[in-house]
Design a protein around this motif. Structure first.
Motif, PDB file in Angstrom:
ATOM      1  N   MET A   1      -6.640  -8.224  -7.887  1.00 45.38           N
ATOM      2  CA  MET A   1      -5.242  -8.061  -7.509  1.00 45.38           C
ATOM      3  C   MET A   1      -5.125  -7.677  -6.027  1.00 45.38           C
ATOM      4  SD  MET A   1      -2.572  -5.036  -8.507  1.00 45.38           S
ATOM      5  CE  MET A   1      -3.683  -3.917  -7.724  1.00 45.38           C
ATOM      6  N   ILE A   2      -4.239  -8.377  -5.314  1.00 47.62           N
ATOM      7  CA  ILE A   2      -3.974  -8.022  -3.915  1.00 47.62           C
ATOM      8  C   ILE A   2      -2.617  -7.321  -3.904  1.00 47.62           C
ATOM      9  CG2 ILE A   2      -3.646  -8.931  -1.564  1.00 47.62           C
ATOM     10  CD1 ILE A   2      -6.393  -9.683  -2.592  1.00 47.62           C
ATOM     11  N   PHE A   3      -2.573  -6.082  -3.432  1.00 47.88           N
ATOM     12  CA  PHE A   3      -1.318  -5.312  -3.448  1.00 47.88           C
ATOM     13  C   PHE A   3      -1.392  -4.275  -2.336  1.00 47.88           C
ATOM     14  CE2 PHE A   3       1.680  -2.102  -4.815  1.00 47.88           C
ATOM     15  CZ  PHE A   3       2.689  -2.810  -5.454  1.00 47.88           C
ATOM     16  N   THR A   4      -0.466  -4.354  -1.378  1.00 47.17           N
ATOM     17  CA  THR A   4      -0.532  -3.440  -0.229  1.00 47.17           C
ATOM     18  C   THR A   4       0.680  -2.521  -0.183  1.00 47.17           C
ATOM     19  OG1 THR A   4      -1.593  -5.230   0.984  1.00 47.17           O
ATOM     20  CG2 THR A   4      -0.887  -3.325   2.279  1.00 47.17           C
ATOM     21  N   VAL A   5       0.402  -1.240   0.012  1.00 49.40           N
ATOM     22  CA  VAL A   5       1.463  -0.260   0.250  1.00 49.40           C
ATOM     23  C   VAL A   5       1.362   0.146   1.715  1.00 49.40           C
ATOM     24  CG1 VAL A   5       2.466   1.947  -0.432  1.00 49.40           C
ATOM     25  CG2 VAL A   5       1.180   0.591  -2.112  1.00 49.40           C
ATOM     26  N   ALA A   6       2.421  -0.126   2.478  1.00 47.56           N
ATOM     27  CA  ALA A   6       2.449   0.203   3.908  1.00 47.56           C
ATOM     28  C   ALA A   6       3.302   1.453   4.089  1.00 47.56           C
ATOM     29  CB  ALA A   6       3.065  -0.955   4.686  1.00 47.56           C
ATOM     30  N   PHE A  26      -2.913   5.294  -8.344  1.00 46.28           N
ATOM     31  CA  PHE A  26      -2.971   3.880  -8.734  1.00 46.28           C
ATOM     32  C   PHE A  26      -4.376   3.283  -8.593  1.00 46.28           C
ATOM     33  CE2 PHE A  26       1.506   4.652  -7.761  1.00 46.28           C
ATOM     34  CZ  PHE A  26       2.118   4.103  -8.878  1.00 46.28           C
ATOM     35  N   GLY A  27      -5.334   4.072  -8.135  1.00 42.44           N
ATOM     36  CA  GLY A  27      -6.700   3.581  -7.971  1.00 42.44           C
ATOM     37  C   GLY A  27      -6.852   2.605  -6.807  1.00 42.44           C
ATOM     38  N   PHE A  28      -5.997   2.761  -5.779  1.00 43.45           N
ATOM     39  CA  PHE A  28      -6.080   1.895  -4.591  1.00 43.45           C
ATOM     40  C   PHE A  28      -6.978   2.539  -3.529  1.00 43.45           C
ATOM     41  CE2 PHE A  28      -1.370   0.430  -5.340  1.00 43.45           C
ATOM     42  CZ  PHE A  28      -1.783  -0.322  -6.427  1.00 43.45           C
ATOM     43  N   ALA A  29      -7.495   1.713  -2.635  1.00 46.77           N
ATOM     44  CA  ALA A  29      -8.238   2.250  -1.491  1.00 46.77           C
ATOM     45  C   ALA A  29      -7.228   2.753  -0.455  1.00 46.77           C
ATOM     46  CB  ALA A  29      -9.097   1.149  -0.888  1.00 46.77           C
ATOM     47  N   HIS A  30      -7.613   3.740   0.341  1.00 48.68           N
ATOM     48  CA  HIS A  30      -6.694   4.295   1.344  1.00 48.68           C
ATOM     49  C   HIS A  30      -7.311   4.235   2.740  1.00 48.68           C
ATOM     50  CE1 HIS A  30      -5.015   8.138   3.391  1.00 48.68           C
ATOM     51  NE2 HIS A  30      -4.260   7.107   3.709  1.00 48.68           N
ATOM     52  N   LEU A  31      -6.518   3.786   3.711  1.00 48.55           N
ATOM     53  CA  LEU A  31      -6.952   3.829   5.112  1.00 48.55           C
ATOM     54  C   LEU A  31      -5.900   4.558   5.939  1.00 48.55           C
ATOM     55  CD1 LEU A  31      -8.936   2.953   7.372  1.00 48.55           C
ATOM     56  CD2 LEU A  31      -7.560   0.872   7.631  1.00 48.55           C
ATOM     57  N   ASP A  32      -6.328   5.662   6.555  1.00 54.74           N
ATOM     58  CA  ASP A  32      -5.488   6.396   7.505  1.00 54.74           C
ATOM     59  C   ASP A  32      -5.730   5.739   8.867  1.00 54.74           C
ATOM     60  OD1 ASP A  32      -4.509   8.127   9.410  1.00 54.74           O
ATOM     61  OD2 ASP A  32      -5.529   9.906   8.630  1.00 54.74           O
ATOM     62  N   THR A  33      -4.834   4.834   9.258  1.00 49.29           N
ATOM     63  CA  THR A  33      -5.101   4.050  10.483  1.00 49.29           C
ATOM     64  C   THR A  33      -5.011   4.917  11.744  1.00 49.29           C
ATOM     65  OG1 THR A  33      -2.805   3.313  10.768  1.00 49.29           O
ATOM     66  CG2 THR A  33      -4.238   1.935   9.394  1.00 49.29           C
ATOM     67  N   GLY A  34      -4.331   6.064  11.647  1.00 53.09           N
ATOM     68  CA  GLY A  34      -4.282   6.985  12.790  1.00 53.09           C
ATOM     69  C   GLY A  34      -5.682   7.420  13.209  1.00 53.09           C
ATOM     70  N   LEU A  35      -6.600   7.486  12.232  1.00 51.38           N
ATOM     71  CA  LEU A  35      -7.970   7.907  12.557  1.00 51.38           C
ATOM     72  C   LEU A  35      -8.648   6.930  13.503  1.00 51.38           C
ATOM     73  CD1 LEU A  35      -9.600   9.242   9.258  1.00 51.38           C
ATOM     74  CD2 LEU A  35      -8.765  10.534  11.235  1.00 51.38           C
ATOM     75  N   VAL A  90      -6.974  -4.800  14.819  1.00 52.85           N
ATOM     76  CA  VAL A  90      -6.096  -5.507  13.882  1.00 52.85           C
ATOM     77  C   VAL A  90      -6.860  -6.103  12.702  1.00 52.85           C
ATOM     78  CG1 VAL A  90      -4.720  -7.609  13.612  1.00 52.85           C
ATOM     79  CG2 VAL A  90      -4.187  -6.022  15.439  1.00 52.85           C
ATOM     80  N   GLU A  91      -7.936  -6.825  13.009  1.00 45.36           N
ATOM     81  CA  GLU A  91      -8.614  -7.582  11.959  1.00 45.36           C
ATOM     82  C   GLU A  91      -9.133  -6.674  10.846  1.00 45.36           C
ATOM     83  OE1 GLU A  91     -11.011 -10.837  13.554  1.00 45.36           O
ATOM     84  OE2 GLU A  91     -12.441 -10.273  11.960  1.00 45.36           O
ATOM     85  N   PHE A  92      -9.733  -5.567  11.267  1.00 42.47           N
ATOM     86  CA  PHE A  92     -10.262  -4.623  10.275  1.00 42.47           C
ATOM     87  C   PHE A  92      -9.131  -4.133   9.355  1.00 42.47           C
ATOM     88  CE2 PHE A  92     -10.987  -0.153   9.096  1.00 42.47           C
ATOM     89  CZ  PHE A  92     -12.026  -0.350   8.212  1.00 42.47           C
ATOM     90  N   GLN A  93      -7.990  -3.789   9.970  1.00 43.45           N
ATOM     91  CA  GLN A  93      -6.867  -3.258   9.177  1.00 43.45           C
ATOM     92  C   GLN A  93      -6.294  -4.324   8.240  1.00 43.45           C
ATOM     93  OE1 GLN A  93      -4.165  -0.421  11.511  1.00 43.45           O
ATOM     94  NE2 GLN A  93      -5.196  -1.528  13.142  1.00 43.45           N
ATOM     95  N   ARG A  94      -6.197  -5.566   8.735  1.00 39.91           N
ATOM     96  CA  ARG A  94      -5.649  -6.634   7.870  1.00 39.91           C
ATOM     97  C   ARG A  94      -6.570  -6.897   6.698  1.00 39.91           C
ATOM     98  NH1 ARG A  94      -3.003 -10.309  12.513  1.00 39.91           N
ATOM     99  NH2 ARG A  94      -1.117  -9.014  12.632  1.00 39.91           N
ATOM    100  N   GLY A  95      -7.866  -6.917   6.974  1.00 44.78           N
ATOM    101  CA  GLY A  95      -8.846  -7.132   5.902  1.00 44.78           C
ATOM    102  C   GLY A  95      -8.734  -6.033   4.862  1.00 44.78           C
ATOM    103  N   PHE A  96      -8.576  -4.807   5.345  1.00 42.19           N
ATOM    104  CA  PHE A  96      -8.471  -3.662   4.427  1.00 42.19           C
ATOM    105  C   PHE A  96      -7.207  -3.797   3.582  1.00 42.19           C
ATOM    106  CE2 PHE A  96      -7.870   0.509   2.798  1.00 42.19           C
ATOM    107  CZ  PHE A  96      -9.131   1.083   2.737  1.00 42.19           C
ATOM    108  N   ALA A  97      -6.101  -4.180   4.220  1.00 37.91           N
ATOM    109  CA  ALA A  97      -4.809  -4.268   3.523  1.00 37.91           C
ATOM    110  C   ALA A  97      -4.858  -5.277   2.374  1.00 37.91           C
ATOM    111  CB  ALA A  97      -3.712  -4.651   4.507  1.00 37.91           C
ATOM    112  N   ARG A  98      -5.558  -6.392   2.594  1.00 37.73           N
ATOM    113  CA  ARG A  98      -5.552  -7.462   1.588  1.00 37.73           C
ATOM    114  C   ARG A  98      -6.826  -7.477   0.751  1.00 37.73           C
ATOM    115  NH1 ARG A  98      -0.732  -7.621   0.472  1.00 37.73           N
ATOM    116  NH2 ARG A  98      -0.272  -9.804   0.052  1.00 37.73           N
ATOM    117  N   ARG A  99      -7.554  -6.368   0.748  1.00 39.23           N
ATOM    118  CA  ARG A  99      -8.771  -6.319  -0.069  1.00 39.23           C
ATOM    119  C   ARG A  99      -8.398  -6.375  -1.552  1.00 39.23           C
ATOM    120  NH1 ARG A  99     -11.639  -1.143   1.418  1.00 39.23           N
ATOM    121  NH2 ARG A  99     -12.551  -0.919  -0.605  1.00 39.23           N
ATOM    122  N   GLU A 100      -9.370  -6.769  -2.347  1.00 34.17           N
ATOM    123  CA  GLU A 100      -9.171  -6.851  -3.797  1.00 34.17           C
ATOM    124  C   GLU A 100      -8.999  -5.429  -4.357  1.00 34.17           C
ATOM    125  OE1 GLU A 100      -8.560  -8.121  -7.364  1.00 34.17           O
ATOM    126  OE2 GLU A 100      -8.717  -9.554  -5.705  1.00 34.17           O
TER     127      GLU A 100
END
Ligand code: CDP
Length: 204
Positions: A1-6, A26-35, A90-100
């Protein structure tokens, strides 16, 4: 499932807590992009050229113990205004957002630039005074010496720089749900965020 919470919004609005709690719930991965920007800011303070630092960013840079200091926060906001620094991340963040499996990302431009197709977009805000109060408490609890007035000045300066820059300025996406948490405790804010995500998952 691809599901992104921004989750976007100004400094110290509660994005981090809401994001972590959503990810757990929800068992989603989390990225604090401020880091990412804080790590580049910290490297710049050590004399590195910020664009090169952003391109060579390593996961271990995100573990530095100094990333939460007010000095690094200001440096982060300065390097974040450099278009080529943002581009490198950008690329790293986009990949993370659309990860399975689903992902929650918090920052300033997630719903507008990184993932405009996000299934849920929240813009979390609060008055500058309330945010400075929360950040002051957080820093004091971490043993970082500061005073309320300085935190307020820092937060306001950073918000202005983040909102006024040309590249990916901080703003709510047109389809974002806006949470003003000035008079909302964190449990209420998390509860409202959970409702938004649940509704979007049910509607799929
Ligand atoms: O935790 P806090 O809200 O104070 O800040 P942060 O999310 O860690 O972000 C630190 C700085 O990085 C911000 O002031 C922005 O200048 C920059 N940033 C950004 O430009 N874009 C993002 N997606 C995330 C952070």
């Amino acid at each position: 499932m691809i599901f992104t919470v921004a989750i976007d919004g100004p400094a110290a609005a509660g994005k981090g807590t809401i994001s972590r709690r959503l990810a757990e719930r929800f068992g989603f991965a989390h990225l604090d992009t401020g880091l990412l920007y804080r790590a580049v800011g910290a490297l710049e303070l050590q004399g590195q050229e910020p664009v090169a630092a952003a391109r060579a960013l390593d996961p271990s840079d995100l573990e530095r113990p100094d990333l939460r200091t007010p000095e690094v926060a200001q440096a982060a906001s300065r390097v974040a205004a450099i278009g080529t620094v943002r581009e490198a991340l950008v690329e790293f963040q986009r990949g993370f957002a659309r990860r399975e499996g689903g992902a929650v990302l918090d920052g300033r431009d997630i719903g507008t630039v990184i993932c405009p197709e996000a299934e849920v977009k929240l813009f979390v805000t609060a008055s500058a005074e309330v945010r400075a109060e929360r950040r002051f408490k957080e820093l004091t609890e971490k043993g970082i010496a500061t005073d309320y007035q300085k935190v307020l000045t820092d937060v306001v300066a950073r918000d202005r720089r983040d909102a006024e820059r040309t590249d990916a300025p901080m703003r709510a996406a047109e389809d974002a749900v806006i949470f003003d948490t000035s008079e909302m405790d964190i449990e209420t804010a998390v509860g409202r965020a959970v409702e938004e995500v649940s509704a979007a998952l049910d509607g799929r």
